[in-house]
Each structure stands twice: as C-alpha cells, then as structure tokens.
Write an enzyme that holds these catalytic residues in place. Structure first.
Site, PDB file in Angstrom:
ATOM      1  N   SER A  20      33.079  12.028  20.646  1.00 20.86           N
ATOM      2  CA  SER A  20      32.787  12.938  21.749  1.00 20.86           C
ATOM      3  C   SER A  20      31.417  13.584  21.766  1.00 20.86           C
ATOM      4  O   SER A  20      31.076  14.226  22.752  1.00 20.86           O
ATOM      5  CB  SER A  20      33.862  14.027  21.816  1.00 20.86           C
ATOM      6  OG  SER A  20      35.077  13.444  22.234  1.00 20.86           O
ATOM      7  N   LYS A  41      29.873  23.709  24.189  1.00 19.89           N
ATOM      8  CA  LYS A  41      31.082  23.125  24.773  1.00 19.89           C
ATOM      9  C   LYS A  41      32.144  24.209  24.934  1.00 19.89           C
ATOM     10  O   LYS A  41      32.325  25.052  24.041  1.00 19.89           O
ATOM     11  CB  LYS A  41      31.578  22.036  23.818  1.00 19.89           C
ATOM     12  CG  LYS A  41      32.693  21.143  24.331  1.00 19.89           C
ATOM     13  CD  LYS A  41      32.958  20.043  23.303  1.00 19.89           C
ATOM     14  CE  LYS A  41      33.903  19.006  23.847  1.00 19.89           C
ATOM     15  NZ  LYS A  41      34.157  17.936  22.878  1.00 19.89           N
ATOM     16  N   SER A  83      34.049  13.528  25.070  1.00 20.33           N
ATOM     17  CA  SER A  83      34.472  14.664  25.846  1.00 20.33           C
ATOM     18  C   SER A  83      33.371  15.720  26.015  1.00 20.33           C
ATOM     19  O   SER A  83      33.515  16.600  26.871  1.00 20.33           O
ATOM     20  CB  SER A  83      35.710  15.307  25.237  1.00 20.33           C
ATOM     21  OG  SER A  83      35.486  15.678  23.912  1.00 20.33           O
TER      22      SER A  83
END
Lengths: 498, 97
Positions: free
Chosen positions: A185, A86, A161
């Site tokens: 997330s 990420k 996310s």
C-alpha cells in the site's frame, strides 16, 4: 516567491536554513496548491485549506517554526515542512476516518506515535489523505469518500491503499507524506504516481495509533519526491516505542550519513517476478534498469524464490484473518457508526450486526468474512495454520536469496495504472498485488522508486521498481536508490497538471 | 485442504460469527465472492509444509512487557467522547443477558 510546494524536502530545508524562505510561505503555497487542484484530484479527506481547526493548528506551528529558524534553533531537518498523513493514523482532536463510514465522525483522543514524532520534529500537518478503507484495496476505490485520481491520467487510479498520500506528493500539494504498507500500500501507489515510497522492516517504525489492518504485516513509512527525502523522514520516525509491543529494539542508524557514497552491489533479479501475468513492457523497463545498473558497475544475477508463487495466497489468508480480528472492535458501542445513535432499541447482537453492516463497505465485509472463515473451526488448519507454515517458507526463501545477492530488483506492479472500475472483480484486484505481497510476510524492507514510463494511448504512465533487502537494510536500499536518482532523472518529472 | 464450496448455510454461519447483518441477496453475493476468492488461495496446497513450523510474526520478539505502574491515561470524558450512548460515566449498552 510562490510555488515553493514544488520543492523537495531537502531543498526546502536548505532554503529555510539560508533564510531564503519562511515556513509560512511554504505553508501558504501548499494550501494554494490544494485549493487549486484537490477538488479535482481528491487526495484529502480533511485539509487545512478547508478545515478551520487544522488550518489554525498549521498556522500556529508555522509561526513557531519561523521563530525557531530565526533563532537558528530548528527542531530538526523537518522543521517547518508541510506534510500529509494517511487518514488511518490517529491525530488528536482531528477527525480520523480510516476512509470508512464506520469512523465517519471519529475524533481520536490521542496522536499516533508517528504523528507525535513528526510534530516534535517541527513538521506541519496539513491534511489527512484518502485511502481504501482500513487499507483494504489497491486503488482508493474502496474509500467511502470517493476515489482519488492519478494526476498522470485522471481517468486512472493512483493505486492504493495509500493512494491519497501518493497523489498529494505527486501533485506537490505537500513536501512529503506518510503512508502505510501491509501488502504494497505504499509501494504500489508510489509506482503508479512516479514518486518514492519506503516499506520499512516490520517493527522499524511504531504502529501505535495507526488503525490496524493486519497486525503482523502493517508497516508505517514515508512517501516522498526523492529517496533522499525518504531517508530524512525515516530518520525522524524510526525507532523503538514502548507503546508498540512489536516495535524493534534495533538501533536506528544514520540513514543520511553515507547516502552519497558510491558503492557497488550484487543485485538479484528474482525470476518469479518477471514471468506470466506481468505486462511485458513493465518487465522490459525493469530489465533495462538492470542493464544500466550493470553498466555502472553493479553485478546483476538471476535468482529464484519459488515459494513467491504462493506468497499472494499466504499474504491474503493472514491479512484476512488478522483484519477480521482487528475490525471486531467496531461494534457500535464505544465509537464509530452505530444504530444506537438512531435510537435503536434492538438487542445487543442486532446492534453489533446492523452497525457493522452499515458502517463497512462491501469489500471490507468480504475481507472480514474471508478472515472469519479461515479462522473458524474446521478450516483453521487448512487455511490459517497452513498460511503460517508457508510464511516460514517465505522467510527462508528470502534469507536464501540474500546469501546469493545483497538485494533484489523487481517490478512493483504487474500492471500499469488501471482505469477506474477496471478491477471491480475482487479476484482481479487481488491478483494485481502479486509483486508487493511476498515482501510483507517476510518483514523485509522494500524501497519503491520511479523506473520510467510506458505510453498507452498517448498518455505517459509511471512504472516503479522496488529494491528489496534483508531485515533492517534500509541504509543500503536508500544508498542505492539515492545513487540511482543522481544518475536517472525520471523521478523529477511532474504530471501534466494545469 | 479440502476446498469445499461454501453453501448458503456456511455463509450465514460466517456472517453470524462476524456479526454482520446481511440480506438474502447479500448472502448469495458474498457466497459467490468467497468461493471465487478461495479458489485463488488453493495454491497454498502446492507448498509442502509437513515439516515447517508456523511463523505468526517476524519481529523476533517475545513477551514484551511494561512495568505495571499507572501512567498518563485518557480521562473519562475523553474515553466517552465518541460513544454513541453514554451517561457521562459509562458506555451504555443494550442488555447482555
């Protein structure tokens, strides 16, 4: 051989060990997949397929890995395995944006601990994945770089996310990914894309170098094709870190030693996760899973954790408060978006206020303002202090539940993967988090894995389940999850990509 | 908790505290957003908390320290590399006073 990118981590490792495949081949197949698919799916912000520096780094690492495998001296089970992370994790000399214009040109001078550990284990970084900026969102629609697409239906969000990480794993662009879970997330995008994602116990994995969203809630974890793969990655990244003052001293067990042991558990279905607001098709699917578990010898009980109903509000107040504090560092002075770059001669206050207004998205500004408000004089007691007291009740609520059962089984999301724009109203987006957010304030771990599919308008949409356990119970969750994936093949299904 | 709705002045005050430069239209937009969202969190009122202590973090750890010794740090060049304005030695900032 080609299409090695479809392999799981465990299988790839077996083939590397046997000399059937080479790290360079694995790398090339992943890069080819990225080139073929990611223009459409948009899972990556920075990719070794297009970034010369990252490519050179990856190729050098693959070569070094091949030499080690030839000598029979791999650094770990992850040696030679291509992965993505990420874009909220600092990677030395590789652009790190947190998905935001605020960090559009930020080049970190250091590696996050998770990155350093994976590198030392021989894993090969091939991309920085798309996300809702600073972790603020559940769909990747809050990325400054455009959303990622769900490979199961490209008109729908992949969740967030850590949406980009989920897409990259689901579409076989890599062999594993690292995400980050503050309020769901990792789990929610895993659930939306038919992959496995582990939200670890708070403090289990170092947060050093992870761009902070909410410091008392953020957790770092693997997103993988199988539960077994998640265990293999966790083994490498877990453990105390001097550089993270909240990092746990709890010993790291061998997560794979007893993975295949067949155990029987007492599993609770928390009533509050199956009530109003949950798509009945999702509730039914999870109840069917419970029935299969019962048939296979586990005990299923109904439990109740009443405070879960207020957990969403508690989570959001804490998260807004902590993010308003964490994002105060983006001031246009040390790094990041700044009006000073355009030769501004404005006052200090104006440099701060204008740089921040321009660098952050509307959703991020909304969260900063909410956090500032709930911490401000006159409102602190009513909102923030109250939330911290409710947090105590949530911690106690889970502790109480775990005296009745060993772990909990629940849906991950009350809704199916939704279409882009469907939750543009902030309240609606926040409400979609009701199943994941109760877990983070308590710090307990939760393993999300595929439960099945629901068909809508002729399209199969993934539905995930979560196994929630007491603090540091990852071994139990991984054991049950792995056992489930021997019985049930849902996780092996791949999205209909051309 | 008395969830009084935010006024324009309240919103401007919050924006100032948060160091965010917002237009009139944005102030109004955020005022409405904040009011709508804060309604959702009013459910916290339903939990009796008078006897509950606060939990700020769940690690169970306290006072984690390190030895006060110099280790490997960033070089000056590394620390300044992302700075919008620097003179090679310092971050250059507008006057504070």
């Amino acid at each position: 051989m080609s299409d090695l990118n479809h392999l799981s981590l465990a299988v790839a490792n077996t083939k590397l060990k046997a000399g059937e495949i080479k790290a360079g081949e694995l790398l090339n197949d992943c890069l080819a997949a990225i080139s073929n698919l990611d223009d459409n799916l948009h899972s990556l912000i920075t990719s070794a397929a297009t970034d010369a520096q990252l490519l050179a780094q990856a190729q050098a690492q693959a070569e070094a890995s091949e030499e080690r495998w030839q000598k029979g001296e791999p650094l770990s089970v992850l040696d030679g395995i291509p992965y993505v992370i990420k874009d909220s994790y600092c990677t030395k000399d590789i652009r790190t944006t947190a998905g935001s214009k605020m960090l559009d040109d930020f080049i970190p001078p250091y590696d996050a601990t998770v990155v350093a550990k994976l590198s030392a284990a021989g894993a090969i970084l091939i991309g920085k994945t798309n996300l809702d900026q600073f972790g603020h969102g559940s769909s990747t629609e809050n990325s400054a770089y455009g959303p990622s697409k769900n490979p199961w239906d490209t008109k729908r969000v992949p969740g967030g996310s850590s949406g980009g990480s989920a897409v990259a794993v689901a579409a076989d662009l890599c062999l594993f990914a690292i995400g980050e879970d503050t309020g769901g997330s990792i789990r929610q995008p895993a659930s939306f894309t038919n992959i496995t994602g582990l939200k670890v116990t708070y403090g289990r994995v170092s947060r050093y170098g992870s761009i902070a969203y909410a410091s008392s809630l953020d957790t770092m974890g693997p997103m993988t094709k199988t539960v077994e793969d998640a265990a293999l990655v966790l083994q490498v990244i877990a453990g105390h870190d001097e550089l993270d003052g909240t990092s746990s001293f709890e010993e790291v067990p061998d997560y794979t030693a007893n993975l295949t042991e067949k155990k029987s558990y007492t599993i609770g279905l928390p009533q509050e996760f199956f009530g109003e607001g949950v798509d009945p098709r999702i509730a039914d699917l999870i109840k069917q899973t419970a029935a299969k578990l019962k048939e296979a010898g586990h005990t299923i009980k109904s439990v109740s954790i009443p405070v879960v109903k207020q957990a969403l509000a508690c989570y959001y107040i804490i998260a807004w408060a902590e993010t308003s504090s964490n994002l105060a560092r983006y001031d246009g002075i040390h790094y990041g978006h700044s009006v000073l770059k355009q030769g501004s001669t404005n006052s200090l206050y104006e440099v701060y206020a204008q740089s921040r207004a321009a660098g952050f998205s509307a959703e991020t500004k909304r969260r900063i303002m909410l956090g500032t408000y709930v911490l401000s004089a006159g409102y602190y007691d009513a909102y923030y202090k109250k939330a911290l007291q409710v947090r105590t009740a949530i911690v106690e609520g889970f502790k109480q539940a775990f005296t009745e059962v060993e772990l909990l089984l629940a849906p991950v999301s009350p809704v199916l993967p939704f279409e882009f724009g469907a939750k543009s109203d902030p309240v609606a987006m926040y409400m979609a988090d009701i199943h994941t957010t109760p877990i983070n304030p308590a710090g307990v771990p939760s393993l999300a894995l595929p439960a099945g599919f629901v068909e809508e308008n002729g399209t199969k949409l993934p539905v995930g389940m979560q196994l929630i356990g007491p603090l540091f119970s990852e071994t139990m969750l991984l054991n049950l999850g792995h056992w489930w994936q021997q019985l049930d093949q849902t996780h092996q299904q791949k999205p209909p990509l051309t | 908790m008395n969830p009084s709705l935010l006024t324009k002045e309240d919103t401007e005050h919050v924006a100032r505290l948060a160091r965010l430069a917002l237009s009139e239209a944005e102030i109004e937009q955020y005022r409405n957003d904040l009011n709508a969202v804060l309604e959702v969190v009013n459910s916290l009122n339903e939990v009796p908390t008078t006897t509950l202590a606060v939990t700020a973090q769940v690690s169970g750890l306290q006072n984690i320290t390190r030895v006060d010794a110099v280790g490997t740090e960033l070089t000056r060049a590394e620390a300044l590399a992302n700075a919008p304005q620097n003179d090679g030695k310092h971050f250059v900032v507008p006057g504070v006073l």
